[in-house]
Scaffold this active site. Structure first.
Site, PDB file in Angstrom:
ATOM      1  N   TYR A   1     -12.527 -48.626  44.645  1.00 55.58           N
ATOM      2  CA  TYR A   1     -12.073 -47.763  45.730  1.00 55.58           C
ATOM      3  C   TYR A   1     -12.839 -48.038  47.023  1.00 55.58           C
ATOM      4  CZ  TYR A   1      -9.085 -44.356  43.314  1.00 55.58           C
ATOM      5  OH  TYR A   1      -8.070 -43.725  42.654  1.00 55.58           O
TER       6      TYR A   1
ATOM      7  N   LYS B   1     -14.190 -51.771  30.635  1.00 61.30           N
ATOM      8  CA  LYS B   1     -13.386 -52.950  30.262  1.00 61.30           C
ATOM      9  C   LYS B   1     -14.375 -54.119  30.144  1.00 61.30           C
ATOM     10  CE  LYS B   1      -9.432 -55.127  29.632  1.00 61.30           C
ATOM     11  NZ  LYS B   1      -8.567 -54.908  28.450  1.00 61.30           N
TER      12      LYS B   1
ATOM     13  N   ASP C   1      -8.128 -49.716  27.832  1.00 60.62           N
ATOM     14  CA  ASP C   1      -6.744 -49.811  27.341  1.00 60.62           C
ATOM     15  C   ASP C   1      -6.578 -49.087  26.009  1.00 60.62           C
ATOM     16  OD1 ASP C   1      -8.378 -51.775  26.276  1.00 60.62           O
ATOM     17  OD2 ASP C   1      -6.869 -53.368  26.319  1.00 60.62           O
TER      18      ASP C   1
ATOM     19  N   ASP D   1      -9.384 -42.162  37.437  1.00 60.35           N
ATOM     20  CA  ASP D   1      -8.194 -41.701  38.159  1.00 60.35           C
ATOM     21  C   ASP D   1      -6.977 -41.793  37.245  1.00 60.35           C
ATOM     22  OD1 ASP D   1      -6.598 -40.946  40.408  1.00 60.35           O
ATOM     23  OD2 ASP D   1      -6.004 -43.044  40.611  1.00 60.35           O
TER      24      ASP D   1
ATOM     25  N   ASP E   1      -4.770 -38.590  35.052  1.00 62.79           N
ATOM     26  CA  ASP E   1      -3.337 -38.291  35.198  1.00 62.79           C
ATOM     27  C   ASP E   1      -2.673 -38.341  33.822  1.00 62.79           C
ATOM     28  OD1 ASP E   1      -3.422 -38.011  37.990  1.00 62.79           O
ATOM     29  OD2 ASP E   1      -1.529 -39.091  38.254  1.00 62.79           O
TER      30      ASP E   1
END
Ligand code: IPM
Ligand code: MN
Length: 362
Positions: free
Chosen positions: A141, A186, A219, A243, A247
């Site tokens: 970001y 990751k 993942d 983020d 959601d």
């Protein structure tokens, strides 16, 4: 007690939901003998329209001087031109950075009355109680961005210190709960993730040996979160993974309209906002779900003002309103929901029945 609360309604449904939440806070203050002063400032698209920038100096200063900040939402189609020089979202990002709010707490606890609103099978949802701690001021970001005719890039970087402080706050939270922390990365692909994993392991070993730490790749976490959400307690992860996962996690609760968040740093001032966006399609119609913002006020009372009983009181009142099936359109079937105001009023009424705080204490 006295508190100055900065209110940043922002765009879209932001003004609808913050107005509803402020009504709840005013009622609570009156009943419990607190004096809250609310100071409104512009942020996001409306700030671009009025002042030419998404985070005017007066807004940042007002927030820095307040005890806590309540924010609605930013963004909308009016300011979404990909070639625009400034975007509303930059205001929110600059505010998080400017206030040093590196830890974003996003609790997900599906409410029994709203289970049917979730696309996930109800038997998987009962008992789910997760807090995602999302790193908020670093990573992709905030890394350098480049763009030319041939391509574009976004740099993802993390310092050891940035990882340490957010991981430490997640461990502390885990210790107050089930002493089980899952760190998401990751690490099979990204160097920042390998660093993240090393730092998390070291902090765990050295400072929190009593907390069980597990590492998960993002993942597979995305999959487990829907397949066995009850297993999880505190999850800590970097900015963008957080983020996306939150959601996704919001679907466990049935609606984005139910999830509050708290953004905290080393300082006292915290930022409280619903995790949903500005929902321009229903803006100004008075039908937005105010519960996430009202629940964000509970987090504000607890984390910035230390008013724990009052915070519990708001949460119990929202619980009761949901139990009484006071649903806005996002939760009701067939678009037969109540208005924003009716939902907020239901919370206010339930507060009377569900608050055990000694009234008018100082
Ligand atoms: C959120 C939002 C923001 C983010 C946007 C509006 C910049 O999606 O708070 O989750 O990506 O952090
Ligand atoms: Mn988001």
């Amino acid at each position: 007690m006295h508190a100055d609360i900065a209110v940043l309604p922002g765009d879209g449904i932001g003004p609808d939901v913050t107005a509803a939440a402020v009504t709840v806070l005013r009622t609570l203050a009156r009943r419990h003998g607190h004096s809250f002063d609310f100071h409104e400032y512009d942020i996001g698209g409306i700030a671009i329209d009025r002042h030419g920038e998404p985070l005017p100096q007066a807004t940042l200063q007002g927030c820095q001087q307040a005890h806590a900040v309540l924010l609605g939402a930013v963004g909308g189609p009016k300011w979404s031109d990909p070639n625009a020089k400034v975007r509303p979202e930059q205001g929110l990002l600059a505010l998080r950075k400017g206030l040093g709010l590196f830890a974003n707490l996003r609790p997900v606890r599906p409410h029994p009355a709203a289970l049917n609103a979730s696309p996930i099978k109800p038997h998987l949802l009962t008992g789910v109680d997760i807090v995602v701690v999302r790193e908020l001021t670093g990573g992709i970001y905030f890394g350098e961005k480049t763009r030319d005719a041939r391509g574009a890039s976004d740099l993802c970087s993390y310092s050891v210190t940035e990882i340490e402080r957010v991981v430490r706050s997640a461990f502390k939270l885990a210790r107050q709960r089930r002493s089980y922390l899952v760190s998401v990365d990751k690490a099979n692909v990204l160097e920042t993730s390998r660093l993240w994993r090393d730092v998390a392991s070291r902090i765990g070993r050295e400072e929190f040996p009593d907390v069980k730490l597990e590492h998960q790749l993002v993942d597979s976490m995305a999959m487990h979160l829907l397949a066995k959400p009850r297993e999880y307690d505190v999850i800590v992860t970097e900015n963008m993974f957080g983020d996306i996962l939150t959601d996704e996690a919001s679907m466990l609760a049935g609606s984005l309209g139910l999830l509050p968040s708290a953004s905290l740093g080393d300082g006292k001032v915290g930022l409280y906002e619903p995790i949903h966006g500005s929902a321009p399609d229903i803006a100004g119609k008075g039908v937005a779900n105010p519960y996430a913002t009202i629940l964000s006020c509970a987090l504000l009372l607890r984390h910035s003002l230390g008013l724990h009983e009052e915070a519990d009181c708001i949460e119990r009142a929202v619980d009761a309103a949901l139990n009484a099936q006071v649903f806005t359109n996002d939760l009701a079937t067939g678009g037969r929901g109540v208005s924003t105001q009716v939902a907020a009023q239901a919370v206010i009424e339930q507060m009377q029945a569900h608050c055990y705080v000694a009234e008018l204490r100082d």
